[in-house]
Design a protein around this motif. Structure first.
Motif, PDB file in Angstrom:
ATOM      1  N   ASN A   3       0.835  -1.190   0.000  1.00 36.01           N
ATOM      2  CA  ASN A   3       0.000   0.000   0.000  1.00 36.01           C
ATOM      3  C   ASN A   3       0.876   1.248   0.000  1.00 36.01           C
ATOM      4  OD1 ASN A   3      -1.833   1.948   0.366  1.00 36.01           O
ATOM      5  ND2 ASN A   3      -2.866   1.008   2.096  1.00 36.01           N
ATOM      6  N   SER A  30      -7.538   0.310  -5.441  1.00 35.14           N
ATOM      7  CA  SER A  30      -6.689  -0.361  -4.451  1.00 35.14           C
ATOM      8  C   SER A  30      -7.359  -0.405  -3.079  1.00 35.14           C
ATOM      9  CB  SER A  30      -5.346   0.374  -4.328  1.00 35.14           C
ATOM     10  OG  SER A  30      -5.569   1.690  -3.927  1.00 35.14           O
ATOM     11  N   TRP A  31      -7.181  -1.502  -2.385  1.00 35.08           N
ATOM     12  CA  TRP A  31      -7.679  -1.616  -1.013  1.00 35.08           C
ATOM     13  C   TRP A  31      -6.736  -0.860  -0.103  1.00 35.08           C
ATOM     14  CZ3 TRP A  31     -11.827  -2.571   1.664  1.00 35.08           C
ATOM     15  CH2 TRP A  31     -11.718  -2.760   3.049  1.00 35.08           C
ATOM     16  N   ASN A  32      -7.280  -0.035   0.791  1.00 33.18           N
ATOM     17  CA  ASN A  32      -6.444   0.735   1.702  1.00 33.18           C
ATOM     18  C   ASN A  32      -6.755   0.298   3.122  1.00 33.18           C
ATOM     19  OD1 ASN A  32      -5.798   3.241   3.441  1.00 33.18           O
ATOM     20  ND2 ASN A  32      -4.775   3.653   1.501  1.00 33.18           N
ATOM     21  N   GLU A  33      -5.810  -0.389   3.723  1.00 33.50           N
ATOM     22  CA  GLU A  33      -6.076  -0.987   5.038  1.00 33.50           C
ATOM     23  C   GLU A  33      -6.338   0.063   6.129  1.00 33.50           C
ATOM     24  OE1 GLU A  33      -6.961  -3.999   5.522  1.00 33.50           O
ATOM     25  OE2 GLU A  33      -7.131  -3.661   7.682  1.00 33.50           O
ATOM     26  N   LYS A  36      -9.650   1.306   5.631  1.00 32.48           N
ATOM     27  CA  LYS A  36     -10.627   0.210   5.523  1.00 32.48           C
ATOM     28  C   LYS A  36     -11.632   0.481   4.406  1.00 32.48           C
ATOM     29  CE  LYS A  36      -9.756  -2.099   9.666  1.00 32.48           C
ATOM     30  NZ  LYS A  36      -8.339  -1.950   9.441  1.00 32.48           N
ATOM     31  N   TRP A  38     -11.816   1.008  -0.336  1.00 31.46           N
ATOM     32  CA  TRP A  38     -11.157   1.030  -1.639  1.00 31.46           C
ATOM     33  C   TRP A  38     -10.905   2.467  -2.065  1.00 31.46           C
ATOM     34  CZ3 TRP A  38      -9.837  -3.527  -3.977  1.00 31.46           C
ATOM     35  CH2 TRP A  38     -10.436  -4.684  -3.480  1.00 31.46           C
ATOM     36  N   LYS A 306     -10.786  -5.812  -9.984  1.00 30.97           N
ATOM     37  CA  LYS A 306     -10.886  -6.035  -8.530  1.00 30.97           C
ATOM     38  C   LYS A 306     -12.353  -6.269  -8.167  1.00 30.97           C
ATOM     39  CE  LYS A 306      -6.555  -5.058  -7.603  1.00 30.97           C
ATOM     40  NZ  LYS A 306      -6.076  -3.796  -7.162  1.00 30.97           N
ATOM     41  N   ILE A 308     -15.083  -5.564  -5.517  1.00 28.81           N
ATOM     42  CA  ILE A 308     -15.493  -4.775  -4.350  1.00 28.81           C
ATOM     43  C   ILE A 308     -16.718  -5.479  -3.774  1.00 28.81           C
ATOM     44  CG2 ILE A 308     -16.415  -2.534  -3.621  1.00 28.81           C
ATOM     45  CD1 ILE A 308     -14.769  -1.253  -5.869  1.00 28.81           C
ATOM     46  N   ASP A 312     -18.701  -2.727   1.262  1.00 29.72           N
ATOM     47  CA  ASP A 312     -17.378  -2.075   1.354  1.00 29.72           C
ATOM     48  C   ASP A 312     -17.509  -0.571   1.118  1.00 29.72           C
ATOM     49  OD1 ASP A 312     -16.121  -4.444   1.793  1.00 29.72           O
ATOM     50  OD2 ASP A 312     -15.188  -4.596  -0.203  1.00 29.72           O
TER      51      ASP A 312
END
Ligand code: HEM
Length: 408
Positions: A3, A30-33, A36, A38, A306, A308, A312
């Motif tokens: 990330n 992109s998933w962003n931790e 939490k 996208w 991706k 989703i 989310d």
């Protein structure tokens, strides 16, 4: 994939663009931790998501449900109040609420306000012209749009100083401040205070049968059997007050900052004030005052390879979309002559900003008056303190001092 966008890092708060450009090129969905959710970073994806009903604007509901489960009644109540904002509603609930407001913000209605906006600008700038130092944010960029929106709503301009604290506190939740630990408590307190304030205003104006301002029109629409409940009426006043000045304050602050940082563009504008509206559009694109909008996936959605998942959160990164090289030549360049300039800073589709025309006119009138004053001033420091708010992008303060030698 690693990330590359840590929204909470100080260097990202100060300058998010290099990291967003890398992300847009390498991993545009992109998933962003830490967030939490996208991140969508290309212009086409950000625009398409705003037209796609699979992405819901009802992002407060999950929060309210979560707060109910944690048994925090004051935060649950905050969620319930925010849920009445049309900004956070999908059709069919969104449509009639929006319809009731848009008449007050048509280009014609806003043009009729120009003389009053000019007076407000002059009243605020007059005392500054004698000073050796002033803060562009607290002395002008905040009170100017706040006074205009108070005038539109029909609340006394003497209450404007109170709005600053309430809005700042509410912004820590709505805009997601990244470094304020008690943001929910502060936001809830501010929202309850604003709710009481507008309940009193509505009740007073209803009893006095006043006419002529937006609150009166909303009361009349409600009394004639319109679709707006009492809670929605009060919520709409708070939304207009909040949305109507926090963003415009940042637009004016960001414009001032960018002009000082780009002396060639500043010189162009000084030589030709007809470029003010094109400058305002470029400021909106380059340093957009509402940096992100949030949606929630209504169903599983496949995008850019991706998946989703339903439920989310999705962050539509307007700030990244506005610098997408596919749509803007030399996007990292601040260019007040840029044409075309189809930025997404006011959103797109059914939630397109109701106040876009008002914000543009306010900035235009403000800079007509500011240009002669600004040539005698310069920033006290080159080190700008950006607000940690993820959504509302602007500097906390912008101290200007009189130049030792006035510019030509
Ligand atoms: C520079 C100034 C401004 C910027 C950058 C801005 C930006 C935006 C954006 C991006 C949205 C869409 C949000 C979404 O889709 O989730 C929006 C919606 C909205 N804006 Fe603005 N705004 C500005 C000024 C104003 C002003 C002056 C008002 C005053 C009335 C206003 C009232 C609203 C309202 C009521 C909505 C909700 C519309 C809906 O949900 O249908 N905004 N704004």
């Amino acid at each position: 994939m690693k990330n590359t966008f840590d929204a909470f890092a100080s260097e990202i708060i100060a300058n998010p663009y290099p990291a967003l450009a890398r992300l847009r090129a390498a991993d545009p969905v992109s998933w962003n931790e830490p967030l939490k959710g996208w991140l969508l970073t290309t212009y086409d994806d950000v625009k398409a998501a705003q037209k796609d009903s699979r992405f819901s604007a009802e992002r407060v509901k999950p929060f309210t449900m979560h707060m109910a489960a944690t048994k925090r009644p004051e935060l649950e109540r905050m969620g319930t109040l925010l849920n009445h904002w049309l900004l956070f509603r999908d059709p069919p609930a969104h449509t009639p609420l929006r319809r009731l407001l848009i008449d007050a913000f048509t280009p014609r209605a806003i043009n009729a306000l120009r003389p009053r906006i000019g007076e407000i600008v002059e009243e605020l700038l007059d005392p500054l012209s004698d000073r050796n130092q002033f803060d562009m944010i607290s002395d002008f960029a905040f009170p100017m749009p706040a006074t205009v929106i108070a005038h539109i709503l029909g609340v006394p301009s003497s209450d404007v100083p109170k709005f600053r604290t309430w809005s700042n506190d509410l912004a820590t939740v709505i805009g997601n401040s990244r470094q304020v630990p008690d943001r929910f408590e502060r936001g809830a307190r501010a929202l309850f205070t604003l709710t009481d304030y507008f309940r009193t205003t509505v009740s007073h104006r209803r009893n006095a049968r006043t006419k002529g301002v937006l609150v009166d029109d909303l009361i009349a629409a409600q009394e004639s059997g319109g679709p707006m409940s009492e809670e929605e009426l009060v919520a709409s006043c708070i939304l207009i007050l909040f949305a109507g000045h926090e963003t415009t304050m940042n637009l004016i602050g960001n414009a001032t900052l960018l002009l000082f940082k780009n002396p060639d563009q500043w010189a162009l504008l000084r030589n030709d004030p007809n470029l003010i509206s094109s400058m305002v559009e470029e400021v909106l694109r380059y340093e957009c005052a509402a940096f992100v909008i949030v949606r929630v996936a209504n169903e599983d959605i496949e995008i850019g390879g991706k998946r989703i998942s339903k439920g989310d959160r999705v962050f539509l990164m307007l700030g990244a979309a506005n610098r997408d090289p596919i749509h803007f030549d030399d996007p990292e360049r601040f260019d007040i002559l840029r044409k075309p300039n189809r930025h997404l800073s006011f959103g797109f589709g059914i939630h397109f900003c109701i106040g876009a025309q008002l914000a543009r006119v306010e900035a235009e009138v403000a800079f007509k008056h500011l240009l002669p004053l600004m040539k005698d001033f310069e920033p006290v420091s080159d080190d700008f303190d950006w607000d940690d708010n993820f959504v509302l992008r602007g500097v906390k303060s912008l101290l200007l001092q009189r130049r030792a030698v006035a510019a030509a």
